[in-house]
Scaffold this motif. Sequence first.
Motif, PDB file in Angstrom:
ATOM      1  N   GLN A 131       8.730 124.771 152.166  1.00 18.25           N
ATOM      2  CA  GLN A 131       9.572 123.970 151.279  1.00 18.25           C
ATOM      3  C   GLN A 131       8.908 123.831 149.923  1.00 18.25           C
ATOM      4  N   THR A 132       9.730 123.620 148.931  1.00 24.81           N
ATOM      5  CA  THR A 132       9.244 123.356 147.579  1.00 24.81           C
ATOM      6  C   THR A 132      10.099 122.207 147.050  1.00 24.81           C
ATOM      7  N   GLY A 133      10.518 122.258 145.806  1.00 26.10           N
ATOM      8  CA  GLY A 133      11.328 121.152 145.317  1.00 26.10           C
ATOM      9  C   GLY A 133      11.569 121.214 143.831  1.00 26.10           C
ATOM     10  N   ALA A 134      11.962 120.066 143.291  1.00 21.07           N
ATOM     11  CA  ALA A 134      12.181 119.903 141.859  1.00 21.07           C
ATOM     12  C   ALA A 134      11.639 118.536 141.476  1.00 21.07           C
ATOM     13  N   SER A 135      11.101 118.435 140.271  1.00 18.22           N
ATOM     14  CA  SER A 135      10.499 117.186 139.806  1.00 18.22           C
ATOM     15  C   SER A 135      10.901 116.901 138.363  1.00 18.22           C
ATOM     16  N   VAL A 136      10.970 115.629 138.033  1.00 16.44           N
ATOM     17  CA  VAL A 136      11.112 115.176 136.642  1.00 16.44           C
ATOM     18  C   VAL A 136       9.869 114.361 136.333  1.00 16.44           C
ATOM     19  N   ILE A 137       9.189 114.730 135.248  1.00 13.93           N
ATOM     20  CA  ILE A 137       7.924 114.075 134.917  1.00 13.93           C
ATOM     21  C   ILE A 137       7.906 113.627 133.460  1.00 13.93           C
ATOM     22  N   ILE A 138       6.981 112.700 133.183  1.00 14.10           N
ATOM     23  CA  ILE A 138       6.611 112.397 131.804  1.00 14.10           C
ATOM     24  C   ILE A 138       5.557 113.417 131.402  1.00 14.10           C
ATOM     25  N   VAL A 139       5.732 114.029 130.254  1.00 14.72           N
ATOM     26  CA  VAL A 139       4.780 115.038 129.789  1.00 14.72           C
ATOM     27  C   VAL A 139       3.485 114.354 129.359  1.00 14.72           C
ATOM     28  N   ASP A 140       2.371 114.913 129.828  1.00 15.15           N
ATOM     29  CA  ASP A 140       1.066 114.489 129.328  1.00 15.15           C
ATOM     30  C   ASP A 140       0.334 115.724 128.809  1.00 15.15           C
ATOM     31  N   ASN A 141      -0.966 115.614 128.591  1.00 19.08           N
ATOM     32  CA  ASN A 141      -1.687 116.740 128.002  1.00 19.08           C
ATOM     33  C   ASN A 141      -2.242 117.720 129.029  1.00 19.08           C
ATOM     34  N   GLY A 142      -1.882 117.533 130.299  1.00 16.97           N
ATOM     35  CA  GLY A 142      -2.237 118.507 131.316  1.00 16.97           C
ATOM     36  C   GLY A 142      -1.075 119.460 131.544  1.00 16.97           C
ATOM     37  N   VAL A 143      -1.196 120.305 132.566  1.00 16.16           N
ATOM     38  CA  VAL A 143      -0.124 121.235 132.920  1.00 16.16           C
ATOM     39  C   VAL A 143       0.665 120.638 134.080  1.00 16.16           C
ATOM     40  N   ASP A 144       1.847 120.129 133.767  1.00 13.67           N
ATOM     41  CA  ASP A 144       2.724 119.527 134.787  1.00 13.67           C
ATOM     42  C   ASP A 144       1.995 118.451 135.586  1.00 13.67           C
ATOM     43  N   SER A 145       1.173 117.664 134.897  1.00 16.50           N
ATOM     44  CA  SER A 145       0.329 116.677 135.578  1.00 16.50           C
ATOM     45  C   SER A 145       0.700 115.238 135.236  1.00 16.50           C
TER      46      SER A 145
END
Length: 197
Positions: A131-145
Amino acid sequence: MLSVVVLISGGGSNLRALLDASQDAEFPARIVAIGADRDATGFAHAEAYGIPTFSVALSNYQNRDEWGDALVEQIQVWQPDLVVLSGFMKLLPPRAVNALAPALLNTHPAYLPEFPGAHGVRDAIEAGASQTGASVIIVDNGVDSGPILAQERIPVRVDDTEATLHERIKPVERRLLIQTILDIANGHIDLKEFATA
């Protein structure tokens, strides 16, 4: 009513879903401008909906920081409550992220922190994930972190290719993004809680 600037690099399928949602009089957000780092084909959606566009190409600047500053300047003309990266394929430099966060959102085609980076769908298949998925994030200075605001699991089928899996993830990404914007507008998510001192 939330005002939103959307940044794209390509065709803008998430953008189109947002534009469609915002046509509902009850939807508490409006897209005020659409920006890109190139002459994106997704600008056609903006034209169809009568929304202003702007383009800030990295090649016009001496370095990424200058480009980022110019991009932020263009965004801030519209005084948005929220900036959404919708298939925006350039990493924003830290100064730009710091100027816009935490009101800076991105979607990612994986169940973060699993499979960050530019090839999240391919990486899930190559890892043999069930399984995998989809995410909504707040952007920070990392890579998708950055902080995760919403996510949902999606099964990986035995016969999935990168393309077929990605096609199943995209509608979930769109739905999560629209719901997250609703939650921010309605006060169910308070972005100030994610502000760094």
